[in-house]
Design an enzyme around this catalytic site. Structure first.
Site, PDB file in Angstrom:
ATOM      1  N   ALA A  61       0.856  -1.196   0.000  1.00 50.17           N
ATOM      2  CA  ALA A  61       0.000   0.000   0.000  1.00 50.17           C
ATOM      3  C   ALA A  61       0.886   1.238   0.000  1.00 50.17           C
ATOM      4  CB  ALA A  61      -0.874  -0.018   1.244  1.00 50.17           C
ATOM      5  N   GLY A 103       0.716  -5.127   0.912  1.00 47.54           N
ATOM      6  CA  GLY A 103      -0.345  -5.251  -0.094  1.00 47.54           C
ATOM      7  C   GLY A 103       0.145  -5.964  -1.350  1.00 47.54           C
ATOM      8  N   GLU A 106      -0.205  -9.510  -0.565  1.00 43.74           N
ATOM      9  CA  GLU A 106      -1.650  -9.808  -0.485  1.00 43.74           C
ATOM     10  C   GLU A 106      -2.248  -9.942  -1.883  1.00 43.74           C
ATOM     11  OE1 GLU A 106      -2.477  -6.434   2.217  1.00 43.74           O
ATOM     12  OE2 GLU A 106      -3.484  -7.928   3.466  1.00 43.74           O
ATOM     13  N   GLU A 126       3.424  -5.138   7.648  1.00 43.08           N
ATOM     14  CA  GLU A 126       2.508  -4.110   8.169  1.00 43.08           C
ATOM     15  C   GLU A 126       2.674  -3.875   9.666  1.00 43.08           C
ATOM     16  OE1 GLU A 126       1.724  -6.401   5.995  1.00 43.08           O
ATOM     17  OE2 GLU A 126       0.371  -5.614   4.457  1.00 43.08           O
TER      18      GLU A 126
HETATM   19  N1  COA Z   1       4.579   3.428   0.013  1.00 40.66           N
HETATM   20  C1  COA Z   1       5.065   4.636  -0.303  1.00 40.66           C
HETATM   21  N2  COA Z   1       6.385   4.892  -0.446  1.00 40.66           N
HETATM   22  C2  COA Z   1       7.218   3.868  -0.256  1.00 40.66           C
HETATM   23  C3  COA Z   1       6.785   2.588   0.085  1.00 40.66           C
HETATM   24  C4  COA Z   1       5.393   2.367   0.212  1.00 40.66           C
HETATM   25  N3  COA Z   1       4.882   1.183   0.501  1.00 40.66           N
HETATM   26  N4  COA Z   1       7.851   1.785   0.215  1.00 40.66           N
HETATM   27  C5  COA Z   1       8.922   2.544  -0.044  1.00 40.66           C
HETATM   28  N5  COA Z   1       8.557   3.801  -0.315  1.00 40.66           N
HETATM   29  C6  COA Z   1       9.400   4.947  -0.685  1.00 40.66           C
HETATM   30  C7  COA Z   1      10.361   5.309   0.426  1.00 40.66           C
HETATM   31  O1  COA Z   1       9.772   6.242   1.304  1.00 40.66           O
HETATM   32  C8  COA Z   1      11.510   5.898  -0.344  1.00 40.66           C
HETATM   33  O2  COA Z   1      11.163   7.207  -0.676  1.00 40.66           O
HETATM   34  P1  COA Z   1      12.287   8.360  -0.724  1.00 40.66           P
HETATM   35  O3  COA Z   1      13.242   7.951  -1.776  1.00 40.66           O
HETATM   36  O4  COA Z   1      11.489   9.582  -1.023  1.00 40.66           O
HETATM   37  O5  COA Z   1      12.907   8.392   0.648  1.00 40.66           O
HETATM   38  C9  COA Z   1      11.533   5.098  -1.637  1.00 40.66           C
HETATM   39  O6  COA Z   1      10.230   4.514  -1.750  1.00 40.66           O
HETATM   40  C10 COA Z   1      12.566   3.970  -1.643  1.00 40.66           C
HETATM   41  O7  COA Z   1      12.409   3.215  -0.457  1.00 40.66           O
HETATM   42  P2  COA Z   1      13.659   2.650   0.338  1.00 40.66           P
HETATM   43  O8  COA Z   1      13.152   1.971   1.541  1.00 40.66           O
HETATM   44  O9  COA Z   1      14.660   3.731   0.532  1.00 40.66           O
HETATM   45  O10 COA Z   1      14.237   1.610  -0.713  1.00 40.66           O
HETATM   46  P3  COA Z   1      14.842   0.175  -0.497  1.00 40.66           P
HETATM   47  O11 COA Z   1      15.154  -0.325  -1.848  1.00 40.66           O
HETATM   48  O12 COA Z   1      15.918   0.233   0.535  1.00 40.66           O
HETATM   49  O13 COA Z   1      13.669  -0.729   0.127  1.00 40.66           O
HETATM   50  C11 COA Z   1      11.479  -1.669   0.329  1.00 40.66           C
HETATM   51  C12 COA Z   1      12.513  -1.033  -0.605  1.00 40.66           C
HETATM   52  C13 COA Z   1      10.195  -1.865  -0.446  1.00 40.66           C
HETATM   53  C14 COA Z   1      11.998  -3.020   0.853  1.00 40.66           C
HETATM   54  C15 COA Z   1      11.226  -0.739   1.534  1.00 40.66           C
HETATM   55  O14 COA Z   1      10.980   0.560   1.044  1.00 40.66           O
HETATM   56  C16 COA Z   1      10.065  -1.127   2.401  1.00 40.66           C
HETATM   57  O15 COA Z   1      10.214  -1.960   3.263  1.00 40.66           O
HETATM   58  N6  COA Z   1       8.895  -0.493   2.184  1.00 40.66           N
HETATM   59  C17 COA Z   1       7.751  -0.686   3.011  1.00 40.66           C
HETATM   60  C18 COA Z   1       7.017  -1.922   2.628  1.00 40.66           C
HETATM   61  C19 COA Z   1       5.786  -2.057   3.486  1.00 40.66           C
HETATM   62  O16 COA Z   1       5.832  -1.989   4.686  1.00 40.66           O
HETATM   63  N7  COA Z   1       4.651  -2.220   2.834  1.00 40.66           N
HETATM   64  C20 COA Z   1       3.432  -2.375   3.522  1.00 40.66           C
HETATM   65  C21 COA Z   1       2.705  -1.105   3.545  1.00 40.66           C
HETATM   66  S1  COA Z   1       1.281  -1.260   4.564  1.00 40.66           S
END
Ligand code: COA
Length: 712
Positions: A61, A103, A106, A126
């Site tokens: 999400a 998501g 999911e 989450e």
């Molecule tokens: N929604 C919105 N923005 C997101 C996002 C999400 N689910 N996941 C990552 N981003 C954004 C980050 O804020 C970052 O933005 P920035 O460059 O402006 O700081 C950018 O995407 C890159 O993320 P980053 O974490 O720096 O990259 P990464 O390659 O090290 O890791 C992920 C990628 C996906 C593993 C990590 O971002 C992550 O764990 N995201 C959350 C996933 C999550 O919890 N999803 C469930 C949501 S309920």
């Protein structure tokens, strides 16, 4: 957005397009639903592949939408989209490259088949955002994996590597090649086959014996781990729903639990932590240097000087980041021990050489000095390093509080000197304070920040002052804890209050772990310890302010904490970890109070929290006022990633905002009135100014700080 194309005549490939992580924003949700409907109604389409555009499948999400109800409400809901995916009468295959998280996973669970690249990761993280998988994940995953494995993934939020996911049955197949191509070929091979059994919503959860007892135990375990966070407990309840209720009823339960979490302060705090962690990379220094205007010097070789606990951990962290490291320890005996310990930690992996001679640091791009906290010793080392090291090499100190500028002035390259303050154990703890003095060059800061990232750290750029940000704020916190002991509290009472708040360890257990002698050495260096018997410097006062010599007295008794088996608590042996109350300490405190004419009074947990935390927060405002930290978000990142501040409470500055700045101010005023000899309780002027400006939200503080600084 979602791209839609037909390949091989019959396969609709739907590709999620929202860089950088293909998060499920309102536009993506809209596109996805339209594409699924198009695939359903197109008679030429006989199967569907869902993938992520340009690499990652989907990061879940869109977290940015969470704080904004109008965004969240616009576009179709994930639950509705996933229902249409699952209900589709044509096989749907998820082609997972990079990661499928939250998501994203999911969505994959709503597909009928899951294809993964061998290097992909999947997970439902989450819980670390204070939420649960609220788009069917808590109901579908247990139906696929069974309750135990699903519960573990959902409650911990851990990322699972593709190999493990295959073994668990979460992925059906892996490929080393092009995932979409492989998924398309597979989709064609299952066209026309029955799908009923592939729809997880149709399946019952695999049965589990003693289900009530299992979930009772799971709840107790989760409560023990959660440190007051609500999300892990809600996750257990939701999975219980999957195991005991029909799918649609389980979905209703998931929705109710999600709504409660979503509107809680905890989810808001955890989300804030997600962004503070990432925001720290966009640093500025007190001298105005910025992340986007500085080129970093490349670092590929490093030397670590001093192989005590910190030096060893730093060596491991650097080697794991792929640097070639020379580990230097001038005491031969210590060198042998360190060599064995580092090899053990690195599990035989190479990249580290050892030497007893400082000359071995000559060729390194970066030197990290990690000898014990003694300014004279460090000054001598920096003097030598300045002549030994190649031109351009950066010289960093791992000091936790000493003056970086003084170290810089021992060298002929002050612009290349900085602090790199690691936290013990250095190869585990995420925080790195990158400390720049007034002469440190922006390129030097940039190089250290970049290296921190390579080591997987949350690196925060801070200015130079005693204790920098973290330890500077810790001092008033510790001080109030000592004062509370003088006034009648016990270490157990203080620790219990702080642990209930969410710290993994109370302040006294933490002191025992890190060693009381460290602070003692610093205080000696500052000229604070000693009998202090003269009239102008009595035992419980120093330089006109209240001082508690309790920590010094403990050290004089040889009670250094865990390492000596005795500190604020008793341990079964030197190095033991299980803290027990010590009757000796009780009488020691009673005698101490009697000697100083202090009357023990009843102290409750609320006072413990307010005195310790408000004093720490107050210092945080001073740190902002002085420009030692660039933002309240940076302070919070330091506390969450280095000091065990619970994520679901956001960090000290976020917590202050959540409590209400006016209330914090009022509390400080009250306690300062009662303890006027404790200046840390005197509300700082920035806090007053923020309250006078109507307590703006935290992201607006910087404007008030700027105005305030310009008036100082
Ligand atoms: N929604 C919105 N923005 C997101 C996002 C999400 N689910 N996941 C990552 N981003 C954004 C980050 O804020 C970052 O933005 P920035 O460059 O402006 O700081 C950018 O995407 C890159 O993320 P980053 O974490 O720096 O990259 P990464 O390659 O090290 O890791 C992920 C990628 C996906 C593993 C990590 O971002 C992550 O764990 N995201 C959350 C996933 C999550 O919890 N999803 C469930 C949501 S309920």
């Amino acid at each position: 957005m979602a791209q839609y194309r037909i390949v091989s005549g019959s396969v609709a490939v739907i590709s999620i397009q929202n860089p950088p992580v293909n998060a499920l924003s309102a536009a993506v949700r809209e596109g996805l639903l339209l594409s699924v409907r198009a695939a359903a109604s197109d008679p030429l389409v006989r199967s569907v592949v869902i993938s992520g555009h340009n690499g990652p499948f989907c990061g879940g999400a869109d977290i940015k939408e969470f704080g904004n109800v109008s965004h969240l409400e616009s576009g179709p809901h994930l639950v509705e989209i996933f229902e249409s995916v699952e209900a589709l009468a044509k096989p749907v295959v998820a082609a997972i490259e990079g990661f499928a998280l939250g998501g994203g996973l999911e969505l994959a669970l709503a597909c009928h088949y899951r294809f993964g690249h061998s290097e992909a990761r999947v997970g439902l993280p989450e819980v670390s955002l204070g939420l649960l998988p609220g788009a069917g994940g808590s109901q579908r995953l247990p139906r696929l994996l069974g309750v135990r494995a699903a519960l573990d993934m959902i409650v911990t939020g851990r990322h699972v590597a593709a190999g493990e996911a295959l073994k668990l049955g979460l992925l059906d197949r892996l490929t080393d090649g092009n995932t979409v191509d492989a998924a398309v070929r597979f989709a064609q091979s299952v066209e026309g086959k029955p799908l009923d059994d592939r729809r997880l919503g149709n399946r019952p959860c695999p049965p589990l014996e003693n289900i009530d007892a299992f979930f009772e135990e799971a709840l107790i375990h989760a409560r023990g781990q959660a440190r007051g966070a609500a999300a892990p407990l809600a996750c257990v309840q939701a999975v219980r729903g999957a195991a005991t209720l029909p799918f649609l009823k389980g979905m209703e339960l998931e929705k109710r639990l999600m709504e409660t979490l979503m509107t809680s302060g905890q989810a808001q705090a955890s989300r804030y932590c997600f962004f503070t962690e990432r925001g720290a990379a966009r640093w500025t220094t007190p001298t105005g240097a910025r992340w986007d205007t500085c080129r970093a010097r490349p670092i590929s070789t490093a030397a670590v000087i001093g192989l005590g606990t910190m030096g060893r951990g730093i060596t491991v962290a650097l080697a794991r980041a792929g640097l070639s490291v020379v580990a230097v320890e001038t005491q031969e005996h210590q060198l042998d021990q360190a060599q064995r310990a580092v090899s053990r930690m690195l599990k035989g992996r190479g990249g580290v050489s050892y030497s007893a001679d400082l000359q071995a640091a000559a060729g390194a791009d970066l030197v990290v000095e990690a000898v014990f906290e003694d300014m004279a010793v460090k000054e001598e080392i920096f003097k030598q390093l300045s002549s030994v090291c190649k031109p351009g090499a950066l010289l960093a100190s791992n000091t936790s509080s000493l003056d970086i500028d003084r170290l810089a002035s021992c060298t002929l390259r002050p612009e290349q000197v900085l602090g790199m303050h690691f936290f013990a154990p250095a190869h585990v703890m995420r925080l790195l304070e990158v400390v720049s003095g007034p002469r440190t060059s922006p390129q030097t800061v940039a190089a250290a920040m970049q290296l921190g990232r390579r080591m997987g750290k949350v690196s925060v750029a801070v200015g130079n002052c005693p204790g920098f940000v973290g330890n500077r704020m810790l001092k008033p916190y510790l001080e109030q804890a000592y004062f509370l002991l003088e006034e009648g509290a016990s270490p157990e009472l203080v620790d219990a209050a702080l642990e209930e708040f969410g710290f993994p360890m109370g302040v006294f257990k933490m002191s025992d772990l890190s060693g009381l002698d460290i602070g003692w050495r610093v205080r000696k260096e500052e000229g604070l310890t000693g009998p202090g018997v003269s009239a102008d410097q009595p035992m419980r006062s120093r330089r006109g302010r209240r001082y508690s010599p309790l920590g010094d007295l403990m050290c004089e008794e040889g009670r250094y904490g865990q390492k000596t088996g005795r500190g604020w608590y008793l341990y079964d042996r030197p190095g033991g970890r299980v803290a027990r109350s010590d009757p000796w300490l009780r009488s020691f405190l009673e005698e101490y109070r009697a000697r100083h004419g202090l009357l023990a009074r009843r102290i409750d947990q609320q006072e413990v929290l307010e005195r310790c935390l408000y004093a720490l927060i107050n210092e945080g405002f001073r740190v902002l006022e002085d420009g030692v930290a660039a933002s309240p978000q940076n302070i919070d990142a330091i506390y969450v990633f280095g000091y065990g501040w619970p994520k679901h409470r956001g960090g000290p500055m976020f917590y202050a905002a959540q409590v209400g700045l006016a209330r914090v101010l009022e509390g400080l005023e009250k306690y300062h009135k009662a303890h006027p000899d404790s200046p840390h309780l005197q509300p700082c002027s920035l806090l007053r100014r923020l309250v006078a400006s109507g307590s703006p939200p935290i992201h607006k503080w910087s404007e008030v700080v700027k105005g305030h600084r310009s008036q100082l």
